[in-house]
Design a protein around this motif. Structure first.
Motif, PDB file in Angstrom:
ATOM      1  N   ALA A 151      28.809  55.449  36.770  1.00 17.77           N
ATOM      2  CA  ALA A 151      28.270  56.340  37.583  1.00 17.77           C
ATOM      3  C   ALA A 151      29.468  56.071  39.028  1.00 17.77           C
ATOM      4  CB  ALA A 151      26.933  55.760  37.918  1.00 17.77           C
ATOM      5  N   ARG A 152      30.002  54.576  39.184  1.00 20.14           N
ATOM      6  CA  ARG A 152      30.000  54.643  40.808  1.00 20.14           C
ATOM      7  C   ARG A 152      31.575  54.877  40.620  1.00 20.14           C
ATOM      8  NH1 ARG A 152      29.853  53.275  44.948  1.00 20.14           N
ATOM      9  NH2 ARG A 152      31.015  50.928  45.021  1.00 20.14           N
ATOM     10  N   SER A 153      32.050  54.883  39.210  1.00 15.42           N
ATOM     11  CA  SER A 153      33.948  56.164  38.926  1.00 15.42           C
ATOM     12  C   SER A 153      33.730  56.798  39.443  1.00 15.42           C
ATOM     13  CB  SER A 153      34.216  54.674  37.549  1.00 15.42           C
ATOM     14  OG  SER A 153      33.998  55.541  36.167  1.00 15.42           O
ATOM     15  N   MET A 154      32.821  57.056  39.064  1.00 14.61           N
ATOM     16  CA  MET A 154      32.741  59.181  39.085  1.00 14.61           C
ATOM     17  C   MET A 154      32.727  59.073  40.956  1.00 14.61           C
ATOM     18  SD  MET A 154      31.530  60.600  35.769  1.00 14.61           S
ATOM     19  CE  MET A 154      30.180  59.819  35.746  1.00 14.61           C
ATOM     20  N   GLY A 155      32.258  58.381  41.007  1.00 13.47           N
ATOM     21  CA  GLY A 155      31.769  58.635  43.024  1.00 13.47           C
ATOM     22  C   GLY A 155      30.919  58.252  43.524  1.00 13.47           C
ATOM     23  N   ALA A 156      29.478  58.117  42.852  1.00 13.05           N
ATOM     24  CA  ALA A 156      28.094  57.793  43.318  1.00 13.05           C
ATOM     25  C   ALA A 156      28.367  56.468  44.464  1.00 13.05           C
ATOM     26  CB  ALA A 156      27.134  57.564  41.979  1.00 13.05           C
ATOM     27  N   SER A 157      26.922  56.790  45.184  1.00 16.36           N
ATOM     28  CA  SER A 157      27.084  55.599  46.046  1.00 16.36           C
ATOM     29  C   SER A 157      26.375  54.564  44.980  1.00 16.36           C
ATOM     30  CB  SER A 157      25.806  55.962  47.011  1.00 16.36           C
ATOM     31  OG  SER A 157      25.285  56.452  46.438  1.00 16.36           O
ATOM     32  N   SER A 233      26.789  45.959  48.491  1.00 12.71           N
ATOM     33  CA  SER A 233      26.920  46.282  49.634  1.00 12.71           C
ATOM     34  C   SER A 233      27.274  45.543  50.432  1.00 12.71           C
ATOM     35  CB  SER A 233      25.427  46.158  49.638  1.00 12.71           C
ATOM     36  OG  SER A 233      24.630  47.736  49.570  1.00 12.71           O
ATOM     37  N   ARG A 234      27.269  44.339  49.999  1.00  6.45           N
ATOM     38  CA  ARG A 234      28.582  43.024  50.519  1.00  6.45           C
ATOM     39  C   ARG A 234      29.874  43.716  50.640  1.00  6.45           C
ATOM     40  NH1 ARG A 234      25.115  37.757  48.620  1.00  6.45           N
ATOM     41  NH2 ARG A 234      23.643  37.896  49.640  1.00  6.45           N
ATOM     42  N   LYS A 235      30.277  44.061  49.600  1.00 10.72           N
ATOM     43  CA  LYS A 235      31.927  44.121  49.515  1.00 10.72           C
ATOM     44  C   LYS A 235      32.181  45.057  50.519  1.00 10.72           C
ATOM     45  CE  LYS A 235      35.466  45.425  46.310  1.00 10.72           C
ATOM     46  NZ  LYS A 235      35.435  45.785  44.869  1.00 10.72           N
ATOM     47  N   GLU A 236      31.267  46.529  50.576  1.00 15.75           N
ATOM     48  CA  GLU A 236      31.605  47.639  51.398  1.00 15.75           C
ATOM     49  C   GLU A 236      31.141  47.184  53.077  1.00 15.75           C
ATOM     50  OE1 GLU A 236      29.127  50.880  50.787  1.00 15.75           O
ATOM     51  OE2 GLU A 236      29.974  51.127  48.122  1.00 15.75           O
ATOM     52  N   GLU A 237      30.542  46.559  53.253  1.00 11.05           N
ATOM     53  CA  GLU A 237      30.898  46.063  54.594  1.00 11.05           C
ATOM     54  C   GLU A 237      31.902  44.958  54.914  1.00 11.05           C
ATOM     55  OE1 GLU A 237      26.969  43.232  54.831  1.00 11.05           O
ATOM     56  OE2 GLU A 237      25.375  45.246  54.924  1.00 11.05           O
ATOM     57  N   ARG A 238      31.880  43.752  54.533  1.00  9.41           N
ATOM     58  CA  ARG A 238      33.361  43.092  54.415  1.00  9.41           C
ATOM     59  C   ARG A 238      34.534  44.199  53.923  1.00  9.41           C
ATOM     60  NH1 ARG A 238      31.322  39.032  50.399  1.00  9.41           N
ATOM     61  NH2 ARG A 238      32.598  40.690  48.215  1.00  9.41           N
ATOM     62  N   ASP A 239      34.970  45.374  53.667  1.00  6.64           N
ATOM     63  CA  ASP A 239      36.104  45.992  53.821  1.00  6.64           C
ATOM     64  C   ASP A 239      35.459  46.950  55.371  1.00  6.64           C
ATOM     65  OD1 ASP A 239      36.859  45.028  51.691  1.00  6.64           O
ATOM     66  OD2 ASP A 239      35.772  47.514  50.055  1.00  6.64           O
ATOM     67  N   ASP A 240      34.243  47.448  55.766  1.00  4.10           N
ATOM     68  CA  ASP A 240      34.057  48.150  57.040  1.00  4.10           C
ATOM     69  C   ASP A 240      35.111  47.043  58.057  1.00  4.10           C
ATOM     70  OD1 ASP A 240      33.149  50.498  55.275  1.00  4.10           O
ATOM     71  OD2 ASP A 240      31.848  49.741  56.307  1.00  4.10           O
ATOM     72  N   ARG A 241      34.343  45.862  57.977  1.00  2.00           N
ATOM     73  CA  ARG A 241      34.323  44.315  58.597  1.00  2.00           C
ATOM     74  C   ARG A 241      36.356  44.651  58.812  1.00  2.00           C
ATOM     75  NH1 ARG A 241      29.729  42.000  57.739  1.00  2.00           N
ATOM     76  NH2 ARG A 241      31.455  40.748  56.001  1.00  2.00           N
TER      77      ARG A 241
END
Length: 244
Positions: A151-157, A233-241
């Motif tokens: 599901a993640r590979s198809m763009g799901a949150s 979620s932690r990975k996305e936060e690091r990427d945003d920073r």
């Protein structure tokens, strides 16, 4: 009444249906040899298990039994991630922790809350119960992991993928609850009936087993998804920073 004995060579009769499956698997999407490898591995593993159990059933201390549980736990976490293309130690650690909490907690509840064994590590009870519990956890976690990353590979949150994955993980276990007694006589009950145990006693043990399998599968998948979503979620936060 003792179980009906049969010669080992009689099992070769199943070469016919298995051969048909291998043939059509190979013709339709390749991989027929994987089935043969699976059966060969199964026979070798079960034969080896028979000798190991003979040793463990004579154990006078819990340490060999606990070592066997450790091997079962580690193997279940590793096999559960088999459908994934990318595994890695971080996913193995999450799967290991999830099965330890989900299946281990379920097993402890059965041992100390329901059966009250003496000794608590009695291998004739503990190892078969642990095997079924870890196997249920393995399958539940494997279904959840495969559906989550698909599901993640198809763009799901992460949250949407989590919901889809948890729903998929529970489908076979809900089906087993609905079909028990109507469509199927489950494995533990069948084994005990063949061994001459009263069907009413076999029913109680089968209910216990199904509760353990459902709980271990549901909880292990739940813990794994919790760990993975938190990591995403932690990975996305690091990427945003980093982007800022």
């Amino acid at each position: 009444m003792a179980p009906q004995a049969f010669p080992s060579g009689a099992l070769l009769l199943f070469a016919l249906p298995v051969g048909v499956i291998v043939l059509f698997r190979a013709r339709w999407f390749s991989g027929g040899l994987k089935v043969l490898y699976g059966f060969t591995r199964m026979v070798l593993q079960l034969t080896l298990l028979g000798y190991v159990l003979v040793y463990l059933f004579s154990a006078r201390h819990p340490y060999p039994v606990l070592a066997a549980l450790g091997v079962m736990l580690s193997a279940s976490a590793w096999i559960a991630l088999h459908p994934l293309q990318k595994k890695g130690l971080h996913l193995f650690a999450r799967a290991l922790a999830a099965i330890f909490l989900g299946a281990g907690g379920t097993l402890a509840l059965a041992l100390f809350g329901v059966l009250s064994l003496s000794p608590w590590w009695n291998p004739r009870y503990l190892l078969p119960l642990a095997g079924m519990t870890f196997y249920g956890a393995l399958n539940g976690l494997s279904l959840a992991a495969e559906r989550f990353f698909s599901a993640r590979s198809m763009g799901a949150s992460p949250e949407e993928a989590r919901n889809q994955a948890y729903r998929a993980a529970l489908i076979p276990y809900l089906n087993s609850l609905f079909s028990a007694g109507l469509v199927s006589i489950p494995g533990m009950m069948t084994g005990q009936i063949l061994a001459g145990v009263s069907p009413l006693v076999a029913v109680k043990y089968q209910i216990l087993i199904m509760l353990m399998i459902f709980s271990s599968a549901g909880l292990s998948a739940l813990f794994f998804l919790f760990f993975v979503v938190k990591g995403e979620s932690r990975k996305e936060e690091r990427d945003d920073r980093r982007a800022d």
